[in-house]
Design an enzyme around this catalytic site. Structure first.
Site, PDB file in Angstrom:
ATOM      1  N   CYS A   2       0.483  -0.872  -0.315  1.00  0.00           N
ATOM      2  CA  CYS A   2      -0.419   0.185  -0.297  1.00  0.00           C
ATOM      3  C   CYS A   2       0.964   0.592  -0.052  1.00  0.00           C
ATOM      4  CB  CYS A   2      -0.836  -0.169   1.215  1.00  0.00           C
ATOM      5  SG  CYS A   2      -1.607  -1.561   1.953  1.00  0.00           S
ATOM      6  N   LEU A  55      -3.902  -1.788  -2.214  1.00  0.00           N
ATOM      7  CA  LEU A  55      -3.276  -2.884  -2.895  1.00  0.00           C
ATOM      8  C   LEU A  55      -3.878  -3.977  -2.238  1.00  0.00           C
ATOM      9  CD1 LEU A  55      -2.288  -4.113  -5.872  1.00  0.00           C
ATOM     10  CD2 LEU A  55      -0.680  -4.513  -4.570  1.00  0.00           C
ATOM     11  N   VAL A  58      -4.084  -9.737   1.468  1.00  0.00           N
ATOM     12  CA  VAL A  58      -5.188 -10.551   2.216  1.00  0.00           C
ATOM     13  C   VAL A  58      -5.569 -10.113   2.528  1.00  0.00           C
ATOM     14  CG1 VAL A  58      -4.702 -11.242   5.135  1.00  0.00           C
ATOM     15  CG2 VAL A  58      -2.648 -11.564   2.332  1.00  0.00           C
ATOM     16  N   ASN A  81       2.080   0.300   5.472  1.00  0.00           N
ATOM     17  CA  ASN A  81       2.855  -0.376   4.251  1.00  0.00           C
ATOM     18  C   ASN A  81       2.927  -2.168   4.449  1.00  0.00           C
ATOM     19  OD1 ASN A  81       3.707  -0.877   1.371  1.00  0.00           O
ATOM     20  ND2 ASN A  81       4.551   0.317   2.235  1.00  0.00           N
TER      21      ASN A  81
END
Length: 619
Positions: A2, A55, A58, A81
């Site tokens: 991220c 992104l 999980v 991140n």
């Protein structure tokens, strides 16, 4: 993976100008959007602003950030991140202590661990991460970075405000932070670039949280805490025990880093590092009746243009084909053409916010964009050479004994295009010497070591703190620019800690480079792969690429508005462009001097122009 960003000011009330500061958070998210194209969010309170682009890897449904936890009138928040590889162990421990979870994400586990254990909770994490935690109870912001420095986290502190971001461009969204370059920043670019002094953000006032450290930002100021560092001590395991433990750590790291709710793949060059990662991944996936997807990289025309050298002894393809057969992987041969490689030099600058590793970066950008069409998560063999001693400077006497950074022993390749006035102001040799000596002063020495072993420890330190950081930066920026998460299992802190103290006669037993890793991989790879001589990341041998770069440099010379001209000597540059290239002479590490230097000049010019960099007068 991220992108995170935000700001904190204990004496400010952001809610009085809510729309203004919410707009800044949205601008930060927009600046970092390529890191997280799947989702985004913001949070604003009186003293805190948090923003996040995601992104999804999980917990694809409930992992939205910023994530908040509330108790009575207090709220804690997190933006994060990275990837946590011991999530389940920590979750079970926290559940036993009375915590309950609303998501299956590692983000919630991290925040609850902070609530339970306080700032030092980070010592329990195994993963790669950049974390920002909002603690309203204690009115403080905490910024964390993983031990190896895999994930980036920059910050600046104009006035009494702390602003942070995964990438430098996010900082420039906040009023009062602008791209200004002083002599130190110029030396970072011209004298030691594309490396960077740890913690140095090149632009004036921009810093990076050090690997293995965290910051506590409060009304009292900013306090830095070190939670992890290398320690030197005698190695007491036998050779057989060392090989066994090394393989356990490598296998365990790779298995842990396969965790994902989306399909994974691996980069496969046919060398021992990526092949070992791919072999273990393929074996684990076969247990679930799944096939591993692999990718290899090369350049259009290299089969005809390649010329073996001391730096590049062999092509990858024959070894890749052997590994594909061995693994039974779903393989994709990717090739980058001259035009793409040159065109993406500018994108590389945008990915880094700085000039970078020139065409090595631009080609990796291209390859990562292609891989992203198939997968979101890739495991790589990055960092094994730094940790296990795979580079020439561990072995070649002139490199080993050089009283400077062994990957840039001769500064002449950097000075060849620069004007005499600029070189006089830069004082390049003096800057490099001071930087080098300051780094050596930090080496954790071991009493009783021979001078040779002490020097090997210095070389290892320089590799981990400098060369490996450059490659980790490259891997993060080039992959995240296309929303691809590239994982580096060899950079697991447990591997780094253990191998750091293994003596050289074990690391390179019988004079074989990286023999410890090779012996650990016995039975997991074909012998031809296991003992293949190192061949670095492929380069293009197409002379047309160099001609294209020369044309672009000439266009810069002919454009009076080119900002890089203030640093160049036109006559020297023209002479350089018409001289035969030396494809065996390194400019940085094992990168070819002529093409890399031209590409670097192109990047610097684009960087200065696009970011509207202000170079302080008198420089």
């Amino acid at each position: 993976m991220c992108g995170i960003s935000g700001f904190f000011q204990a004496k400010q009330d952001y809610l009085k100008k809510r729309s203004f500061y919410e707009g800044i958070l949205e601008s930060m998210n927009l600046a970092l959007k390529r890191r997280g194209p799947d989702d985004q969010g913001t949070f604003l309170s009186s003293h805190f602003g948090l923003s996040h682009v995601r992104l999804s890897i999980v917990d694809l449904v409930t992992g939205h950030q910023p994530m908040l936890k509330k108790s009575d009138s207090h709220t804690w928040g997190i933006v994060y991140n990275g990837e946590l590889y011991n999530t389940e162990e920590l979750r079970k421990e926290l559940i036993s202590l009375g915590y309950s979870f609303d998501t299956t994400s590692d983000t919630e586990v991290i925040l609850c661990a902070y609530l339970e254990y306080g700032p030092d909770f980070v010592k329990q994490l195994n993963g790669i991460f950049a974390i920002a935690i909002m603690d309203q109870v204690n009115d403080r912001l905490l910024l964390y970075r993983d031990r190896a420095g895999v994930k980036p986290l920059f910050y600046s502190s104009p006035g009494e405000t702390v602003v942070f971001s995964s990438e430098i461009k996010g900082l420039f969204c906040f009023p009062g932070i602008s791209p200004v370059l002083d002599r130190d920043g110029l030396n970072q670019v011209f004298s030691i670039g594309p490396a960077r002094t740890s913690g140095n953000g090149v632009f004036r006032g921009v810093k990076e949280v050090l690997p293995g450290h965290y910051l506590i930002c409060s009304p009292e100021g900013i306090r830095q805490e070190c939670y992890w560092k290398l320690e030197s001590h005698p190695h007491e395991d036998s050779y057989e025990e060392t090989v066994e433990k090394t393989m356990f750590l490598v296998e365990d790291s790779i298995r842990r880093q396969m965790v994902s709710d989306v399909p994974i793949c691996t980069f496969l060059s046919g060398g021992i590092d990526s092949s070992l990662v791919s072999s273990i991944c393929a074996r684990e996936l076969k247990k679930k009746n799944r096939q591993l997807t692999t990718f290899s990289f090369d350049f259009v025309g290299n089969q005809q243009n390649f010329r073996a050298s001391a730096f590049q002894p062999s092509q990858d393809r024959p070894f890749v084909e052997q590994m594909v057969s061995y693994l039974d992987s779903d393989h994709h041969f990717l090739e980058c053409g001259t035009q793409d490689q040159a065109a993406l030099l500018k994108d590389s600058v945008m990915a880094h916010d700085l000039p970078a590793m020139a065409d090595v970066d631009s080609s990796m950008l291209y390859f990562c964009s292609q891989v992203r069409s198939f997968c979101k998560v890739a495991l790589t063999g990055e960092c094994a050479d730094e940790i296990f001693g795979g580079y020439p400077w561990f072995h070649k006497e002139e490199c080993f004994l050089a009283n400077t950074f062994p990957w840039t022993m001769d500064l002449k390749a950097r000075q060849v295009l620069l004007s005499h006035d600029f070189l006089r102001e830069l004082r390049m040799e003096e800057y490099v010497k001071q930087t080098y000596e300051a780094s050596l002063a930090q080496v954790p020495s071991l009493a009783g070591e021979s001078p040779t072993e002490a020097r090997r420890r210095q070389i290892s330190w320089l590799n981990l703190k400098w060369f490996m950081q450059t490659l980790l930066n490259r891997m993060d920026r080039t992959s995240m620019y296309s929303g691809l998460e590239a994982r580096v299992p060899f950079a697991d802190h447990r591997i780094i800690e253990y191998v750091w103290n293994v003596p050289w006669e074990m690391k390179a037993k019988n004079g074989v480079v990286k023999n410890l890793l090779r012996q650990a991989g016995v039975g997991k790879l074909p012998r031809e792969i296991l003992f293949r001589r190192k061949s670095p990341y492929p380069k293009t041998y197409d002379r047309g690429y160099e001609a294209l770069l020369a044309k672009k440099v000439r266009e810069i010379l002919e454009d009076s508005s080119s900002p890089v001209l203030r640093f160049l000597d036109k006559e020297k540059t023209e002479k350089f462009l018409t001289s035969p290239s030396d494809y065996g002479k390194p400019w940085y590490g094992q990168l070819m001097a002529a093409p890399q230097m031209m590409a670097y000049v192109i990047q610097i010019d684009h960087w200065l122009r696009t970011y509207k960099v202000e170079v302080l007068s008198g420089i």
